[in-house]
Structures are given as structure tokens and as C-alpha cells.
Design an enzyme around this catalytic site. Structure first.
Site, short mmCIF file in Angstrom:
data_model
loop_
_atom_site.label_atom_id
_atom_site.label_comp_id
_atom_site.label_asym_id
_atom_site.label_seq_id
_atom_site.Cartn_x
_atom_site.Cartn_y
_atom_site.Cartn_z
CB THR A 97 -0.74 0.00 1.28
OG1 THR A 97 -1.91 1.07 0.86
CG2 THR A 97 -0.31 0.11 2.52
CG ASN A 98 -0.32 4.76 -1.37
OD1 ASN A 98 -1.06 5.62 -0.70
ND2 ASN A 98 -0.80 4.12 -2.37
CG HIS A 99 3.19 6.80 3.54
ND1 HIS A 99 3.49 6.21 4.44
CD2 HIS A 99 4.57 6.89 2.53
CE1 HIS A 99 4.51 5.54 4.45
NE2 HIS A 99 5.24 6.14 3.59
CB SER A 100 -3.04 7.90 0.33
OG SER A 100 -4.30 8.74 -0.02
#
Ligand code: PMT
Length: 407
Positions: free
Chosen positions: A216-219
């Protein structure tokens, strides 16, 4: 009180729907106040509402016969729900029970009051009235959100002593407050995106590796949720296609929860098919594991580590861009270097009308925080905005959308 002549309600046709709630007694005062403001009032009641307030009272106050059934059993005269809807400048349902709100949200049409709702082209306003637990119940809240998302105005109930003897939120708003809400409705400037439907993608996607791990990512979803909120405030119907987040759904917004890039693509494509435009704010995984292990991948003692094979996901924005036709498409570009050039490439490649560029090199910009620093990039050039709250950035994006649609 405003004199009849100067009142924004003077000469307005108000269709007053009354449903079976103890608060129906307040409809008498409501009708009187509306008449005093110079409005024409036609009352439609459900059969149960007659148990709470008599048709004679309402007919006397409104100076019109009351409508309950589809036809008059005495003479067979037909009460046309279509012409009632056409006659009205506003359909006010007060009190609106949990049962009626649920039926409205589902399109059930088993009485005259509801068929009139389904065929009404005029604005619709509801004043809910029920016990506190019924009001707080997730189904009631979901139905109210659904109705609000489709343009129904809600006059919030008040808190206080309820007919059940309990205390809490659920009392129908006082007749004076409902009249004020109607006056505001008739005087307020038309919102710039009324009648428009926008899709917003927000948050991070999640690509599973095995039942335990994922990419995933930091959003956080904050930027996209602020955009959905501002679009709804500007009068648009909004479908928010959201990755996993802890944020609350903005008022009046329909939310579709998704996990993976593929799910986000399917949901965005479906909503875009009947929309006027989309704002692509989600941080979507560009790659996903070739295979998802069905059980937890165990570590080994081998020194060379492990290889995870990935494949490309669909570029959702580019797919919508290729099929957008007359619709408006706004994209984001999140960069770490060569910002302007990358944003311009995305503008063309994904067929965006404009790009909102944010760079992780700028303090206070990008993921998670409450602020952002963006530059609008389109085929005519660029406009750099200073650091501001994400809500203010969202407002500026929505203003730009409204001005493009107004051309
Ligand atoms: O959620 P927050 O914590 O508030 O953070 C906000 C944000 C940093 C996520 C937001 O401001 C932002 O920049 N969103 C876009 C992030 C991104 O993925 O940008 P990109 O440059 O990789 O993608 C370009 C555009 O294509 C974006 O509109 C993106 O949504 C879209 N895209 C990208 C890949 C893909 N497979 N499908 C897409 O639709």
C-alpha cells in the site's frame, strides 16, 4: 414576522406531506404559519397520519380538501400524484417517519404521499420525527444520507423530551424552524454544481500478497475526502470511491468502499458512466502481486532473500480519460523531482482537463497532513497556490471545476 407580500413564500405552492407520527399535531401550526406567509398549501396525508391529526383540521387550516387515497371512494375522482408534483414549488414532508424515509430511499410507492415523491420534479424537504434510537439507527442514517445525496433537503430534528418519555435527538424541528428553512431554500443562490454528478477517488489501494501482508502507500484519504465534501457543498451529487481510511463520510456523499486497484477501477468506471466528471485523487498501486498466496508465506533461512513478482494494475485515470467524451476529468500528480514536466506528461497521457500537482519536496504538502501546496497545470500554463489547508485546496479545485463547466 415578514408581511405576506415581502415573504419569499408568498404565492409559493407548498405540498405538505404528513406521515403517521405523534409530531403530526405540529403540522397544524406549520400549515398556519405557511398560510400566514402567503403560501398556497395542499396537504397529502398517509392513512396512519389521520389517526394523529384529523383531515378536518388540516382541510380547515389549508382551505383545501385533504388527499389521502389514490381516488375518492365516494365518486371515483382520481388524485393524480403527477399533477400534484407538477403543481408544487416544494414538497415538504413534515413529520417524516423512519418508515417513510426508508421507503423514499428505496423507491417504494405504496401510498399517495410516496408516489407523489417519486414523480415530484420540485425540490423535496423532509423534517424527520422519531424516537432517539430509531433516529440514531444506522439504517435511518443511511437512508437520510442516501436521500441527501440525491438532493433531498433535511431539516434536522431537535433534541429534548420525546413522546416515549426518553430524552434525545428525534423531535421534529419546530414549525417556525421549518418555515425558516423553506424561506432560505427560496432565497438562497443556486449552488454552482446543482444537478451535476461527480466521482472522486480517494485514499490508498491495498494489494494483498498473502492473507497477512499487502502493498500500500501513505495516503490517508484527507485530500480526496475534502474534495468530495466541497463538491457536495457546491450542490453536486458525489460518488466517493474510497480506499481504506478512518475518515467519516462527508455529509450528502455516497461512498463506495474498495480495497484493490482493480476494485477501484470497476467502481470508478461504473459511477463515471453516468457522471459529469471525476477527480482522481487516490494513490493507486501501479503494481500488484502476480499471485496472491492463499496461506501465509513462511520465511526461509536462505541468504539471497525472496522475489515478489508483480504485474501492472490498470491506470484508472487513463482508462476514464480515453472514454471521457464531453465529461470533465481532473487528475493529481504526486512527484518527487522534475515536477512540472511529469505533470504535463500526465495531463496529455491521461487526457486530464487539468492536473493538481503536489510535490513531496514541499514542506506541508502531500500525504497525511492537513495542508497541501499545489499547482494547477493545464494546456494553457500553470497557477501555483501557496501552502493552505486541504479543505481550502479542495475549495479552489471545485471553483475551477465550476468555472470550466460554466463556459
Ligand atoms: O490522502 P492524503 O494523505 O490526503 O494525500 C493526498 C495525496 C498525496 C494522495 C494526493 O494529494 C495525491 O497526490 N494524489 C495522487 C497520488 C498519485 O498516485 O499520483 P500519481 O502521480 O502516481 O498518479 C497520477 C494520477 O493518476 C492521479 O490522479 C492518480 O489518482 C491516477 N492514477 C494513478 C495510477 C493508477 N493506476 N490509476 C490512477 O487513476
Amino acid at each position: 414576522m415578514a408581511s405576506e407580500k415581502s415573504s419569499p413564500l408568498a404565492g409559493r405552492h407548498i405540498l405538505l406531506g404528513i406521515t403517521g407520527s405523534i409530531a403530526a399535531y405540529k403540522a397544524a401550526m406549520l400549515c398556519r404559519l405557511l398560510k400566514r406567509e402567503g403560501a398556497e398549501v395542499q396537504v397529502v396525508m398517509t392513512a396512519l397520519a389521520k389517526q394523529f391529526i384529523t383531515p378536518l383540521t388540516m382541510a380547515t387550516l389549508s382551505r383545501r380538501p385533504i388527499l389521502v387515497e389514490f381516488f375518492d371512494p365516494e365518486n371515483g375522482a382520481w388524485n393524480s400524484h403527477v399533477s400534484l408534483g407538477e403543481w408544487a414549488d416544494c414538497y415538504l414532508i413534515a413529520p417524516a417517519t423512519a418508515n417513510t424515509l426508508a421507503k423514499m430511499a428505496q423507491g417504494v410507492a405504496d401510498n399517495l404521499l410516496l408516489t407523489t415523491y417519486l414523480s415530484a420534479r420540485c425540490p423535496v424537504m423532509v423534517a424527520p420525527a422519531m424516537d432517539l434510537d430509531m433516529y440514531a439507527h444506522y439504517t435511518t442514517q443511511r437512508n437520510l444520507a442516501e436521500l441527501a445525496a440525491h438532493g433531498v433537503s433535511i431539516v434536522e430534528p431537535g433534541s429534548g423530551e420525546l413522546a416515549s418519555g426518553l430524552e434525545g435527538k428525534g423531535r421534529m424541528a419546530e414549525p417556525e424552524e421549518i418555515v425558516e428553512a423553506l424561506k432560505t431554500h427560496f432565497t438562497e443562490k443556486k449552488k454552482p454544481l446543482t444537478g451535476r454528478h461527480f466521482v472522486v477517488t480517494a485514499g490508498a489501494t491495498i494489494e494483498p500478497i498473502d492473507p497477512v501482508r499487502y502493498i500500500t502507500n501513505h495516503s490517508s484519504g484527507k485530500m480526496g475526502y475534502a474534495i468530495a465534501d466541497e463538491l457536495a457543498r457546491a450542490g453536486a451529487r458525489v460518488t466517493l470511491v474510497s480506499g481504506r481510511t478512518a475518515l467519516a463520510t462527508p455529509v450528502g456523499v455516497e461512498r463506495v468502499d474498495v480495497l484493490t486497484a482493480e476494485e477501484m477501477y470497476q467502481a470508478a468506471k461504473q459511477a463515471f458512466a453516468e457522471a459529469d466528471g471525476a477527480v482522481m485523487c487516490a494513490a493507486v498501486a501501479d503494481y500488484t502481486p502476480m499471485e496472491v498466496a492463499t496461506s501465509k508465506i513462511k520465511k526461509t533461512d536462505e541468504e539471497e532473500g525472496m522475489t515478489l513478482r508483480l504485474k501492472r494494475t490498470k491506470d484508472i485515470a487513463a482508462e476514464l480519460g480515453a472514454a471521457k467524451g464531453e465529461r470533465l476529468l481532473v487528475g493529481f500528480a504526486l512527484e518527487t523531482d522534475n515536477e512540472q514536466a511529469h505533470a504535463e506528461q500526465k495531463l496529455v497521457k491521461k487526457n486530464f482537463d487539468f492536473v493538481v500537482l503536489n510535490s513531496l519536496r514541499d514542506a506541508g504538502a502531500g500525504f497525511r497532513g492537513d495542508t497541501n501546496k499545489v499547482t494547477f497545470v493545464d494546456c494553457k500554463g500553470q497557477e501555483a497556490l501557496p501552502l493552505m489547508s486541504k479543505q481550502e485546496v479542495a475549495r479552489r479545485i471545485v471553483e475551477k471545476i465550476a468555472s470550466l463547466l460554466a463556459k
